[in-house]
Design an enzyme around this catalytic site. Structure first.
Site, short mmCIF file in Angstrom:
data_model
loop_
_atom_site.label_atom_id
_atom_site.label_comp_id
_atom_site.label_asym_id
_atom_site.label_seq_id
_atom_site.Cartn_x
_atom_site.Cartn_y
_atom_site.Cartn_z
N LYS A 163 -26.55 6.93 -8.61
CA LYS A 163 -27.64 6.86 -7.70
C LYS A 163 -28.10 7.85 -7.19
CE LYS A 163 -26.07 2.07 -6.47
NZ LYS A 163 -24.84 1.90 -7.08
N GLU A 222 0.73 -1.05 -0.01
CA GLU A 222 0.10 -0.17 0.05
C GLU A 222 0.75 1.32 0.07
OE1 GLU A 222 -2.36 2.88 -0.09
OE2 GLU A 222 -3.44 0.97 -0.12
N ARG A 245 -14.44 7.66 -7.21
CA ARG A 245 -14.74 6.28 -7.69
C ARG A 245 -13.98 5.96 -8.55
NH1 ARG A 245 -18.76 10.12 -7.81
NH2 ARG A 245 -20.30 10.08 -6.42
N ILE A 248 -22.81 2.60 2.55
CA ILE A 248 -24.11 1.90 2.26
C ILE A 248 -23.57 0.33 1.79
CG2 ILE A 248 -26.36 1.82 1.15
CD1 ILE A 248 -25.64 4.23 2.94
N THR A 269 -12.29 3.81 0.09
CA THR A 269 -12.70 3.09 1.28
C THR A 269 -13.37 4.05 2.20
OG1 THR A 269 -11.65 0.99 0.61
CG2 THR A 269 -12.50 1.15 2.64
N HIS A 311 -25.50 -2.07 -0.32
CA HIS A 311 -26.76 -1.83 -1.30
C HIS A 311 -27.38 -3.17 -1.31
CE1 HIS A 311 -25.93 2.31 -2.68
NE2 HIS A 311 -24.65 1.91 -2.68
#
Length: 402
Positions: free
Chosen positions: A249, A31, A309, A47, A41, A49
Site C-alpha cells: 500500500k 506468549e 509483517r 489503520i 500489533t 482498512h
C-alpha cells in the site's frame, strides 16, 4: 489440561481469547514476550482498512470487510480509541487515475460502501496541505484509525476477566500429539491442550512445522515509521495513501487517535525479529511522504520505529485446520489487512473449533470490562477490579503511551 491453547498474544490471539471467554471453555494464551501485543500489533500503521485493496475472493477481502464493521463495534464496546476518518488514495498522474478506477471497481466487488473519485478541486479543498501535483483521489469513508495495542490489551483483559489464562515469557519450543492431546513444550514446562490455535505471527510457520508438514512459509518484511509530534497532527484530515504498487500500500500519512501524525512504512525483507531502523529506510519514507504532503516538518519527529509483517507467497491469510492433525488450527500470514481482519476472523475460528469437536456452552453471566481512563469513581472501580485479578494470580502488563 486446557481445552484450547492459543500460541501468540498479538491482536489475532487476543481476539480469539476474547471470543472464547464467552463460553465455558478452559483456554490459555501462550506468549514468548513479556506482554501482549509486543510484536507486529504494536508496530504497524494502526489503520482499519476499507477493503478496496484485497483481491476479490481472497480471505483478505472477506475478513477485511467484516472486520471493518466488527472492529469498530468492539472499540465502542470496550472504550478503545477509534476514529472513522476515511482514507484518500491519491493519484499524481493520468496513469495513476486508472489505478483509482481499478481500486474502486475492486472495492465495489468486495462490498465497500460509499466510495467516490474526487477531482483535484475537491481533493485540495478537503486536504489543503496535499501537494498541488495531486490530480485526483479515491475516497473511502469507512476507513478508521485505532490504537492497536490498546485494542489487544482490552481484548486480553476482558478474556482474563472471563476466565482465560495468559502465560507470558513462555516460549514454545516443540509440540507433540499423544492420542487426542497436544503437549506443548515451553521454557516454563509442558502445557497440555486438546486444541491449538497457532497465531504466532512471523513465527507461525515455525510453530506449524513443530508437528505438521510444511504447508506455508512466512517471509518477514520490515516497515519503518516516523511518529510525529502533535504539532503535526492536523496536517491531514484523512488517511493519505499513494497508489499501491507491487510492494504494498506504500507510504501513508495519517493522524493517530491520540493526535499525532504517523508516516510510513517502507518495505524491505528482514529477519523475523529485526525491528531496527535505518537511515536508508527512513530517508525513503521521508522523501516519499513529502510527495504527498510537502509541509511535514520532520524535525518534529518524536520516535522512529519498525514493525515486521508476516508475508506469504500467495499474499493471503492461511486459516485452516491441519488435515493430518485434528484440532490444530493455523491463523497465519496476517499481514495487512491483518489488524483490520483479526476481530472478524476470531468468531470463525470458534466455529472451526466447534466443528472439530469442541463443546461451546455459552456462559449465562459474563463479566465485562469497562475503561474509565483512571478518573473519578470509575477509575477506582477499574483499579479495584485489576487488583482483584492480580490477587488471583493473573499478570497483566500495560503499555503507557507518550
Amino acid at each position: 489440561m486446557y481445552d484450547v491453547a492459543i500460541i501468540g498474544a498479538g491482536i489475532t490471539g487476543c481476539a480469539i481469547a476474547y471470543e472464547l471467554g464467552k463460553y465455558n471453555v478452559k483456554a490459555v494464551i501462550v506468549e514468548k514476550e513479556n506482554d501482549v501485543s509486543v510484536g507486529t500489533t504494536k508496530a504497524n500503521s494502526a489503520i482499519i482498512h476499507g477493503g478496496y485493496d484485497p483481491k476479490p475472493g481472497t480471505k483478505m477481502a472477506e475478513y477485511n470487510i467484516k472486520g471493518n464493521v466488527y472492529t469498530k463495534e468492539l472499540c465502542e464496546k470496550l472504550d478503545v480509541p477509534y476514529k472513522q476518518i476515511g482514507a484518500l488514495v491519491v493519484a499524481f498522474s493520468e496513469e495513476e487515475k486508472k489505478t483509482l478506477e481499478e481500486l474502486k471497481q475492486r472495492g465495489i466487488t468486495n462490498g465497500v460502501p460509499d466510495m467516490e473519485i474526487w477531482d483535484k478541486e475537491k481533493l485540495l479543498k478537503e486536504e489543503p496541505n496535499l501537494s498541488d501535483k495531486a490530480v485526483a483521489a479515491l475516497s473511502s469513508p469507512n476507513v478508521g484509525i485505532v490504537s492497536p495495542w490498546e485494542l489487544a490489551l482490552a481484548l486480553a483483559e476482558t478474556a482474563v476477566l472471563n476466565g482465560v489464562e495468559v502465560k507470558l515469557n513462555t516460549e514454545v519450543s516443540g509440540i507433540e500429539k499423544e492420542n487426542d492431546t497436544y503437549k506443548i513444550e515451553t521454557n516454563n514446562g509442558v502445557i497440555e491442550a486438546k486444541y491449538i490455535c497457532n497465531a504466532a505471527g512471523v513465527f507461525a510457520d515455525k510453530v506449524n512445522e513443530m508437528c505438521n508438514e510444511k504447508t506455508f512459509e512466512i517471509t518477514p518484511n520490515k516497515g519503518e515509521y516516523y511518529l510525529m509530534d502533535k504539532s503535526q497532527g492536523n496536517l491531514v484530515n484523512h488517511v493519505i495513501f499513494q497508489c499501491p504498487n507491487e510492494k504494498g500500500k506504500g507510504v501513508l500519512v495519517a493522524p493517530t487517535v491520540h493526535g499525532n501524525l504517523i508516516v510510513g512504512p517502507d518495505s524491505q525483507p528482514s529477519a523475523a525479529n529485526d525491528v531496527s531502523t535505518t537511515k536508508q529506510g527512513l530517508d525513503f519514507v521521508r522523501n516519499t511522504a513529502l510527495k504527498s504532503v510537502p509541509g511535514i516538518n520532520f524535525r518534529e519527529s518524536i520516535r522512529n520505529f519498525a514493525g515486521v509483517r508476516a508475508r506469504t507467497a500467495d499474499h493471503d491469510f492461511h486459516i485452516y485446520e491441519d488435515k493430518n492433525n485434528k484440532g490444530f488450527i493455523n491463523i497465519a500470514g496476517m499481514q495487512s489487512p491483518g489488524l483490520s481482519s483479526a476481530c472478524a476472523i476470531a468468531p470463525d475460528i470458534l466455529k472451526m473449533l466447534e466443528n472439530s469437536g469442541l463443546t461451546l456452552e455459552a456462559k449465562e453471566d459474563m463479566p465485562q470490562i469497562f475503561y474509565y481512563y483512571f478518573s473519578g469513581v470509575g477509575g477506582l472501580i477499574y483499579f479495584f477490579v485489576l487488583f482483584c485479578i492480580s490477587m488471583i494470580g493473573y499478570r497483566i502488563n500495560y503499555l503507557i503511551m507518550l
